[in-house]
Design an enzyme around this catalytic site. Structure first.
Site, PDB file in Angstrom:
ATOM      1  CG  HIS A 124      -2.038  -1.063   1.080  1.00 34.50           C
ATOM      2  ND1 HIS A 124      -2.802  -1.499   2.145  1.00 34.50           N
ATOM      3  CD2 HIS A 124      -2.462  -1.773   0.005  1.00 34.50           C
ATOM      4  CE1 HIS A 124      -3.659  -2.432   1.718  1.00 34.50           C
ATOM      5  NE2 HIS A 124      -3.461  -2.625   0.436  1.00 34.50           N
ATOM      6  CB  THR A 193      -3.803  -8.069   8.461  1.00 37.14           C
ATOM      7  OG1 THR A 193      -4.740  -7.512   7.522  1.00 37.14           O
ATOM      8  CG2 THR A 193      -3.554  -9.527   8.135  1.00 37.14           C
TER       9      THR A 193
HETATM   10  P1  OAD Z   1      -7.112  -3.279  10.560  1.00 39.61           P
HETATM   11  O1  OAD Z   1      -7.265  -2.090  11.440  1.00 39.61           O
HETATM   12  O2  OAD Z   1      -8.228  -3.620   9.646  1.00 39.61           O
HETATM   13  O3  OAD Z   1      -6.833  -4.576  11.454  1.00 39.61           O
HETATM   14  C1  OAD Z   1      -5.867  -4.581  12.457  1.00 39.61           C
HETATM   15  C2  OAD Z   1      -5.756  -5.990  13.001  1.00 39.61           C
HETATM   16  O4  OAD Z   1      -4.721  -6.007  13.960  1.00 39.61           O
HETATM   17  C3  OAD Z   1      -7.027  -6.512  13.697  1.00 39.61           C
HETATM   18  O5  OAD Z   1      -7.315  -7.809  13.211  1.00 39.61           O
HETATM   19  C4  OAD Z   1      -6.632  -6.555  15.171  1.00 39.61           C
HETATM   20  O6  OAD Z   1      -7.260  -7.622  15.870  1.00 39.61           O
HETATM   21  C5  OAD Z   1      -5.130  -6.787  15.057  1.00 39.61           C
HETATM   22  N1  OAD Z   1      -4.328  -6.344  16.218  1.00 39.61           N
HETATM   23  C6  OAD Z   1      -4.550  -5.331  17.079  1.00 39.61           C
HETATM   24  N2  OAD Z   1      -3.551  -5.236  17.971  1.00 39.61           N
HETATM   25  C7  OAD Z   1      -2.658  -6.220  17.671  1.00 39.61           C
HETATM   26  C8  OAD Z   1      -1.415  -6.645  18.219  1.00 39.61           C
HETATM   27  N3  OAD Z   1      -0.858  -6.031  19.266  1.00 39.61           N
HETATM   28  N4  OAD Z   1      -0.793  -7.698  17.654  1.00 39.61           N
HETATM   29  C9  OAD Z   1      -1.337  -8.335  16.582  1.00 39.61           C
HETATM   30  N5  OAD Z   1      -2.507  -7.978  16.025  1.00 39.61           N
HETATM   31  C10 OAD Z   1      -3.155  -6.934  16.556  1.00 39.61           C
HETATM   32  O7  OAD Z   1      -5.724  -3.082   9.769  1.00 39.61           O
HETATM   33  P2  OAD Z   1      -5.216  -3.812   8.437  1.00 39.61           P
HETATM   34  O8  OAD Z   1      -5.670  -5.231   8.398  1.00 39.61           O
HETATM   35  O9  OAD Z   1      -3.775  -3.526   8.315  1.00 39.61           O
HETATM   36  O10 OAD Z   1      -5.393   0.238   3.630  1.00 39.61           O
HETATM   37  O11 OAD Z   1      -5.998  -2.998   7.338  1.00 39.61           O
HETATM   38  C11 OAD Z   1      -5.760  -3.308   5.995  1.00 39.61           C
HETATM   39  C12 OAD Z   1      -5.799  -2.066   5.165  1.00 39.61           C
HETATM   40  O12 OAD Z   1      -7.019  -1.377   5.403  1.00 39.61           O
HETATM   41  C13 OAD Z   1      -4.739  -1.021   5.526  1.00 39.61           C
HETATM   42  O13 OAD Z   1      -3.520  -1.231   4.867  1.00 39.61           O
HETATM   43  C14 OAD Z   1      -5.363   0.242   5.064  1.00 39.61           C
HETATM   44  C15 OAD Z   1      -6.710  -0.005   5.678  1.00 39.61           C
HETATM   45  O14 OAD Z   1      -7.762   0.728   5.298  1.00 39.61           O
HETATM   46  C16 OAD Z   1      -5.327   1.371   2.946  1.00 39.61           C
HETATM   47  O15 OAD Z   1      -5.236   2.457   3.481  1.00 39.61           O
HETATM   48  C17 OAD Z   1      -5.391   1.165   1.455  1.00 39.61           C
END
Ligand code: OAD
Length: 252
Positions: A124, A193
């Site tokens: 991204h 994620t």
């Molecule tokens: P999300 O905010 O959707 O998800 C974050 C994940 O991290 C969740 O599943 C949480 O349970 C987990 N989490 C929280 N704390 C944690 C920890 N300490 N250790 C491990 N896991 C933990 O974020 P992404 O999946 O990265 O895209 O989102 C994907 C994309 O959506 C991003 O790259 C961004 C966003 O909108 C764009 O901006 C194009």
């Protein structure tokens, strides 16, 4: 009881890694959470106060570049002092450990690189890079905050953050390299994620259908948790160092 289940999963995850020579890791916002970087979804997430369509689409930028830049400038200011946490550090050490190790991230921060990872596939883009809307030149720029918003290129054109917004294609070469790695890996570690944003989340499906074992590291089940052979339910900054230890016991 919970600890027993975790221990058992830890052992299984370490066994899978001990046997693997081709390992891929796919990270999301959760891997940076313990560095103090907010995730996107859920309570307190970045998208809660700033709906995606208002700040992370080409349409939003065309309509109001100043408002979009205020959001990204603030994110850059918040990110600048953040340091890698133990999860980033373990992943940086692992690039030497396996014959093939590919790290693909959805994160636009540079915490994997700051921990020492090299060749990270930024699906991204990067919040530390800017691209000119007129001459298309792209470069790194760590100014935070910018003295004036919206920032401009030396050619006079409007600069934009070199991140992928909703509705935009991912950098083709990066996505292709990641897809090939996901088809070839024996183990895919999915860390922090929600696995709901495509095409990035498709890497998990490609790896699983090509026969890789999927290990999920996340306190909560992601949308693709059902594809995982093992789930380590806890924060990445605790789970990955424990997994590294369990792996060391198996291979020493
Ligand atoms: P999300 O905010 O959707 O998800 C974050 C994940 O991290 C969740 O599943 C949480 O349970 C987990 N989490 C929280 N704390 C944690 C920890 N300490 N250790 C491990 N896991 C933990 O974020 P992404 O999946 O990265 O895209 O989102 C994907 C994309 O959506 C991003 O790259 C961004 C966003 O909108 C764009 O901006 C194009």
């Amino acid at each position: 009881m919970t600890t027993m289940i975790t221990l058992d999963s830890m052992t299984r995850a370490a066994e899978l890694l001990a046997r693997a020579s081709r390992v891929m890791v796919f990270t999301g916002a959760g891997v940076s959470a313990e560095s103090g970087v907010p995730t996107f979804r859920g309570a307190g997430g970045l998208w809660e106060g700033h709906p995606v369509e208002q700040v992370a689409t080409p349409e939003a930028f065309a309509a109001d570049p100043l408002m979009v830049w205020r959001f990204y400038d603030q994110r850059r200011v918040n990110l600048a002092p953040r340091r890698p946490n133990p999860a980033h550090q373990v992943l940086a050490r692992w690039q030497e450990r396996f014959a093939s190790f590919v790290l693909a991230t959805q994160n636009v921060d540079s915490l994997h690189e700051d921990a020492g990872s090299r060749g990270v596939l930024h699906l991204h883009g990067s919040i530390w890079r800017v691209r000119c809307c007129r001459c298309q030149e792209e470069r790194e720029d760590r100014t935070a905050p910018f003295p004036a918003l919206p920032p401009r290129c030396s050619c006079g054109g409007l600069l934009r953050p070199a991140v992928v917004w909703f509705g935009e294609p991912l950098p083709m070469d990066v996505l292709e390299t990641a897809m090939v790695a996901s088809e070839r890996c024996e183990v895919l570690l999915v860390v922090g994620t929600s696995a709901v944003v495509y095409p990035a989340a498709g890497l998990v499906e490609v790896a699983a259908s090509a026969g890789a074992s999927v290990i999920e590291v996340n306190p909560q089940a992601s949308a693709l948790a059902w594809l995982a052979s093992v789930a380590l339910r806890g924060p990445a900054g605790e789970m990955l160092p424990r997994l590294e230890e369990a792996l060391a016991e198996r291979t020493s």
